[in-house]
Design an enzyme around this catalytic site. Structure first.
Site, short mmCIF file in Angstrom:
data_model
loop_
_atom_site.label_atom_id
_atom_site.label_comp_id
_atom_site.label_asym_id
_atom_site.label_seq_id
_atom_site.Cartn_x
_atom_site.Cartn_y
_atom_site.Cartn_z
N GLU A 46 0.86 -1.21 0.00
CA GLU A 46 0.00 0.00 0.00
C GLU A 46 0.89 1.25 0.00
O GLU A 46 1.93 1.28 0.65
CB GLU A 46 -0.83 -0.02 1.29
N ASN A 106 -7.04 6.18 -1.79
CA ASN A 106 -5.93 5.28 -1.49
C ASN A 106 -6.12 4.09 -2.44
O ASN A 106 -7.03 3.28 -2.26
CB ASN A 106 -6.00 4.86 -0.02
N LYS A 123 -9.41 1.97 -1.93
CA LYS A 123 -9.64 1.46 -0.56
C LYS A 123 -10.97 1.94 0.02
O LYS A 123 -11.25 3.16 0.05
CB LYS A 123 -8.48 1.91 0.32
N GLU A 142 -5.95 8.83 7.68
CA GLU A 142 -6.49 8.39 6.39
C GLU A 142 -7.86 9.00 6.11
O GLU A 142 -8.19 9.32 4.97
CB GLU A 142 -6.58 6.87 6.33
N CYS A 168 -4.85 -2.98 2.87
CA CYS A 168 -4.58 -2.87 4.30
C CYS A 168 -5.79 -3.12 5.19
O CYS A 168 -6.18 -4.25 5.39
CB CYS A 168 -3.93 -1.53 4.63
N ASN A 193 0.27 -1.05 5.48
CA ASN A 193 1.18 -0.30 6.36
C ASN A 193 0.52 -0.36 7.73
O ASN A 193 -0.46 0.36 7.98
CB ASN A 193 1.26 1.18 5.98
N1 CDT Z 1 -3.01 1.40 6.51
C1 CDT Z 1 -3.93 0.85 7.31
O1 CDT Z 1 -5.07 0.69 6.93
N2 CDT Z 1 -3.53 0.50 8.54
C2 CDT Z 1 -4.42 0.02 9.51
C3 CDT Z 1 -4.03 0.48 10.86
C4 CDT Z 1 -5.17 0.45 11.76
S1 CDT Z 1 -4.98 1.46 13.13
C5 CDT Z 1 -5.71 2.96 12.69
C6 CDT Z 1 -4.58 -1.50 9.53
O2 CDT Z 1 -5.71 -1.96 9.63
O3 CDT Z 1 -3.58 -2.22 9.48
#
Ligand code: CDT
Length: 310
Positions: A46, A106, A123, A142, A168, A193
């Site tokens: 991502e 995204n 996304k 985000e 993600c 990420n």
């Molecule tokens: N990039 C991304 O979606 N990361 C989220 C972090 C969650 S905490 C706000 C994930 O679900 O891995």
């Protein structure tokens, strides 16, 4: 047998000051390795081109636009497309997309071996918050920088199989996989990420985060009889740690290959798309076994499920 040898190209950390050109050079180096290993498909994470910028607060939206690509290929990614075409490699990677009419997503794309963008996904499940939140150990903006994706969860008939994408946080939601499973998906590629600590729950650290990641991806693969390629951006970005955990999961929900480091690393497996057939024709034959009419009535009021009417 419909075997496709896939390279999951984990990227190590990208610092805020690192240029897209430097990142693209790293991506091309991984692609050359993947080609040498006989992989026709490489999957990157991502928001692969930059640091995970949603951790940085920009009051001014226009300033945040510097993280976005206004076209694809963009000037920065043209060398990646050129390298892929020259090597005959298909690829998938994520980036921040700004559309000509000013929308922000995204996004991830699927590019065939001739360099054509054959699939685009935006996304849908955007985690985090809109405004600066001083209560959190780190920001996750985000919801400030992106709109929810408007393309659903399509699948594409390409590369000899049926491919889907998600990004993600989408991987934590069963409906992500099921939307694609109902369309017969055979391989889902996704990048992530994931900070190794929860910004609102200090006790939730790396071990639990890796557990929830694996739980979600393995369950999604098994319950939809699909391969899942889950690719991390990992390591320490300007003092903020992202977990690794790049995985290749088979349609039985088993991890068949995973990363060993938090740096640039290829995780490779020869995936037979025909391994999806048994599950799709037996326990997860949706057409035969799903009993939607008995699942209950879901009212317009979100979250309220009533028993079926007589
Ligand atoms: N990039 C991304 O979606 N990361 C989220 C972090 C969650 S905490 C706000 C994930 O679900 O891995």
């Amino acid at each position: 047998m419909r075997e496709i040898k896939v390279a999951a190209a984990q990227l190590g950390p990208i610092q805020k000051a690192e240029s897209r050109a430097a990142v693209v050079a790293r991506m091309i180096a991984l692609m050359q390795q993947a080609k040498a290993e006989g992989c026709p498909l490489i999957v990157y994470p991502e928001l692969a081109l930059t640091t995970f910028f949603p951790r940085w607060y920009h009051e001014d939206r226009a300033e945040a636009d510097s993280w976005f690509e206004a076209e694809m290929p963009s000037p920065a990614t043209q060398p990646l497309f050129d390298a892929a075409r020259a090597m005959g490699m298909a690829m998938s990677f994520g980036y921040a997309e700004k559309t000509p009419d000013g929308h922000h997503f995204n996004t991830s794309i699927l590019v065939d071996a001739a360099g054509n963008i054959v699939g685009k996904y935006r996304k849908i499940h955007l985690p985090g918050h809109v405004e600066y939140d001083s209560e959190r150990s780190h920001q996750h903006l985000e919801k400030r920088y992106f709109e929810p994706g408007d393309l659903g969860f399509p699948v594409w008939r390409t590369l000899g199989g049926i491919f889907g994408m998600c990004i993600c946080n989408d991987r934590r939601w069963p409906e992500t996989y099921r939307e694609m499973g109902l369309q017969g998906v055979e391989m889902i590629v996704l990048g992530f990420n994931t900070p190794s600590v929860n910004s609102q729950k200090g006790a939730e650290g790396l071990a639990q985060r890796l557990f929830h990641h694996k739980l979600s991806v393995q369950a999604g693969a098994y319950q939809n009889a699909t391969w899942v390629i889950a690719v991390a951006k990992a390591g320490d970005e300007d003092g903020h740690h992202l977990m690794g955990g790049t995985l290749i999961v088979n349609p039985d929900g088993e991890i068949v290959a995973e990363s060993q480091t938090e740096g640039d690393e290829l995780v490779i497996h020869a995936c037979d798309l025909d391994d999806t057939v048994f599950g799709k024709e037996t326990i997860f034959d949706f057409a035969r076994h799903r009993r939607i009419e008995h699942y209950g009535r879901i009212t317009a009021q979100v979250g309220v499920v009533l028993p079926p009417e007589d």
